[in-house]
Scaffold this active site. Structure first.
Site, short mmCIF file in Angstrom:
data_model
loop_
_atom_site.label_atom_id
_atom_site.label_comp_id
_atom_site.label_asym_id
_atom_site.label_seq_id
_atom_site.Cartn_x
_atom_site.Cartn_y
_atom_site.Cartn_z
N GLU A 98 -10.45 9.82 12.98
CA GLU A 98 -10.21 9.21 14.28
C GLU A 98 -10.26 10.21 15.44
O GLU A 98 -10.66 9.85 16.54
CB GLU A 98 -8.84 8.50 14.29
CG GLU A 98 -8.72 7.32 13.34
CD GLU A 98 -9.57 6.13 13.76
OE1 GLU A 98 -10.02 6.09 14.92
OE2 GLU A 98 -9.79 5.23 12.92
N SER B 242 31.11 -39.21 -8.09
CA SER B 242 32.26 -38.89 -8.94
C SER B 242 32.57 -37.40 -9.02
O SER B 242 33.59 -37.02 -9.61
CB SER B 242 32.03 -39.44 -10.34
OG SER B 242 32.11 -40.85 -10.33
#
Length: 688
Positions: free
Chosen positions: A94, A364
């Site tokens: 780069e 229940s």
């Protein structure tokens, strides 16, 4: 001739003079511009280089199970935490003069300008690493002169206030590597399934080549192009004497293995659980004067990866195709740690969490709380009441309520609390509520911190008041923990991006809250083991008989069934689990296969997560005594009574008569023949 020459010399002198003046003017202008730029940079100060960072979630064993990010997946790591080949390869390809220039490579800029002029548009880039970093932080990727000028200004400021290693580190942590990955750590995890610190030379060169064109050089898109660029980078590194020829050749021949399918992006570990974690973490961070949006948090959670995996597998196995939804949660009794959570069929389709957000009828399963209140108010496992067709009046006699059992039948004889809970007799439950009163039931619910308003109607005993699965599972978890309630917990530790611990549950001693006595908790736990015991079979079988064949150790549990909801919640001494299934729209659950989902998911989860663990019994505390009784009469069992079962009672409630005692049998017969108020209690004179 002399005159002509003199005139030419004069013209030349004027030209040189003008050129000199122009040069001086240009130099002054340039010097003034540089001074102005420096003053501007000093006044404005250092540009902020902080970027949003992903937060990471860890399970209870320290494994990464996911992350949280807003728009970009990003993990910030220092140069020391990277493979040394990464910065070397990046500089090589780069910006080879990165450590020599001051933010700009003038020779490259000049060449790029000439090409742009010839083309009549911006076609060639000459950006240094500093310029690219400035673009990543502050600008867009558009190719315009305005963006280029701003890029140069930011690059100058970056070079002025930060050293080269800081800039290179920032670049490597912000550059785009494709597939939504920003920064080298995110890219390394995504493409290769490892940390950037562990990358080889070949792997480093492969990843460094991607930012040039993520669409073209991603090894997942075009492996041939990616390898070609990798080899170019390795050659540049050799030419710049960053690596040797031998190193380059070995890297050329190294085979890399892409593991994107196993990466964090592809994994969907406990998404409903992680959403709850994030909500909780946001509150904790805010309480510590910070904002969760800062990112970079490492959040250690209570998730047990094995528990979560097992839960997902059994849900997938038993949940039929269609719209039927599911919810599952498991937690540890002693700590309250939530170890697994499933909030629905598919998080992507519906992030609505049916464990924490859905309020449904518990059916229940509420009887565990009801009978807990009964134990506190004079009942024992051997309290008998008649199960028969009964019409209850309420609202000062203005209304009537006639409960029914699931199969529409009744025992038509007295049954004990132990048997009533095992077969889930609804008549016994409503009679219990009528007998003890609504207030004790409400008070116990409040002690358990249950967000439920007990309505003064008989149907409340059968779980008609809506409540979340998490709240109901918390009740059972508390019973398992000997009556000590621990808050459901998702997070054990939070660390910020700088390694500072802002929350540590280990430093916060939580003794829990005592909401039920140890004796009542144990008796209730043992009562809840009855749903798996065929000795309680009567007009209806014990509710867990269908899954009893899969049971290999003691469990305490209770199922709940309404027209629209199916649930099962239970525990061992080590873990508590709750399962629900039903439809979001509240449609009736009628299919026989769908009705089995909760039971099969629950038992298979419990069996799988207990593999390899010791079988732990429920141990009776002081003040509680076990006795083998005849379940039909409640007397002490002898060989003459067939239906025998071990029952635990408080010492004051232990029976003294044998099941063969003629007086006991005669009293039972007389009570059934003569009849009695539907909610009266039949102790049968069993106690001293």
């Amino acid at each position: 001739m002399g005159r002509i020459q003199h005139r030419k010399k004069a013209i030349r002198r004027k030209r040189w003079k003008r050129l000199l003046l122009l040069t001086i003017a240009a130099s002054c202008a340039l010097f003034s511009a540089l001074i102005t730029l420096r003053i501007y940079a000093q006044v404005v100060g250092a540009p902020m280089i902080q970027v949003p960072i992903s937060s990471v979630f860890l399970d209870g064993q320290g494994n990464v199970i996911g992350d949280r990010f807003e728009e970009q997946r990003r993990y910030w790591i220092s140069l020391e935490e990277m493979s040394p080949f990464l910065p070397q390869a990046t500089v090589a390809v780069e910006d080879r003069d990165f450590y020599e220039h001051h933010g700009f490579d003038y020779s490259r800029i000049a060449g790029a300008i000439l090409k742009d002029i010839k083309a009549g548009k911006k076609v060639e880039g000459a950006s240094t690493i500093t310029q690219q970093y400035a673009r990543n932080l502050f600008l867009t990727q558009e190719k315009t002169w305005t963006r280029k000028i701003n890029e140069a200004l930011y690059a100058y400021r970056l070079e002025l206030f930060y050293d080269k290693d800081e800039l290179l580190e920032g670049y490597l942590n912000t550059v785009y590597y494709g597939h939504g990955m920003y920064g080298i750590e995110a890219a390394s995890r995504f493409y290769l399934g490892k940390s950037a610190k562990s990358l080889t030379l070949a792997e480093s060169a492969l990843l460094v080549g991607i930012p040039k064109g993520p669409t073209y050089y991603s090894p997942l898109v075009d492996e041939e192009k990616a390898v070609s660029r990798q080899q170019l980078i390795l050659t540049l590194m050799e030419n710049q004497q960053k690596i040797t020829t031998d190193q380059k050749e070995r890297a050329f021949n190294e085979n890399f293995v892409l593991k994107a399918d196993d990466s964090l992006v592809k994994q969907k570990i406990a998404p409903y659980f992680l959403e709850e974690v994030w909500k909780e973490a946001s509150k904790i961070v805010l309480e510590n004067g910070r904002r969760i949006e800062e990112g970079g948090w490492t959040i250690e959670t209570t998730l047990n990866k094995k528990h979560q995996q097992v839960a997902e597998e059994v849900v997938e196995k038993w949940l039929p195709e269609g719209e039927l939804q599911v919810a599952f949660v498991s937690m540890e009794p002693d700590t309250g740690y939530v170890t697994a959570m499933i909030g629905g069929r598919n998080f992507t389709d519906s992030p609505f969490n049916r464990v924490t957000q859905a309020k449904r009828q518990p059916g229940s399963t509420i009887k565990a709380l009801l009978f807990g209140a009964a134990l506190e108010n004079g009942f024992s496992p051997l309290t008998y009441m008649k199960s028969e067709r009964t019409i209850f009046t309420y609202d000062n006699g203005r209304r009537e309520y006639e409960p029914k059992n699931v199969n529409g039948e009744f025992a038509d004889h007295p049954i004990s609390m132990a048997q009533a809970l095992a077969i889930s007799d609804n008549i016994y439950a409503v009679k219990t509520l009528e007998q003890i009163g609504y207030k004790p039931f409400q008070e116990l619910a409040e002690r358990f911190n249950l967000d439920m308003n007990v309505k003064d109607t008989p149907a409340t005993a059968l779980g008609t008041t809506e409540v979340s699965l998490l709240e109901m599972t918390k009740i059972y978890n508390t019973i398992s923990a000997r009556g000590i309630q621990k808050k459901p917990t998702y997070i054990t530790k939070i660390t910020d991006n700088n390694g500072k611990v802002i929350y540590d549950i280990g430093k916060k001693e939580d003794k829990g809250k005592k909401v039920l006595s140890e004796q009542d908790s144990f008796i209730l736990s043992h009562l809840l083991t009855g749903m798996f015991d065929p000795v309680f079979n009567d007009y209806s079988p014990a509710t867990g008989i269908s899954i009893r064949a899969k049971q290999t150790r003691p469990y305490a549990a209770k199922s709940g069934t309404t027209n629209t909801d199916q649930s099962l919640i239970g525990f061992s001494p080590q873990i508590t689990a709750g399962v629900w299934n039903g439809y979001d729209q509240g449609k009736q659950v009628s299919d026989a296969e769908a009705r089995q989902v909760t039971k099969q998911v629950w038992i298979e989860f419990m069996e799988a997560v207990h593999q390899g663990l010791p079988v732990e019994p429920f141990i009776a505390p002081d003040g509680v005594q076990g006795v083998i009784v005849d379940i039909e009469t409640g007397g002490i069992a002898t060989s003459a009574c067939e239906k025998q079962r071990l029952v635990y009672l408080k010492k004051k409630d232990v029976p003294t008569r044998l099941c063969t005692d003629p007086k006991l049998k005669q009293q039972t017969f007389e009570e059934e023949e003569e009849g009695s108020p539907p909610w009266s209690i039949f102790p049968f004179n069993l106690f001293e």
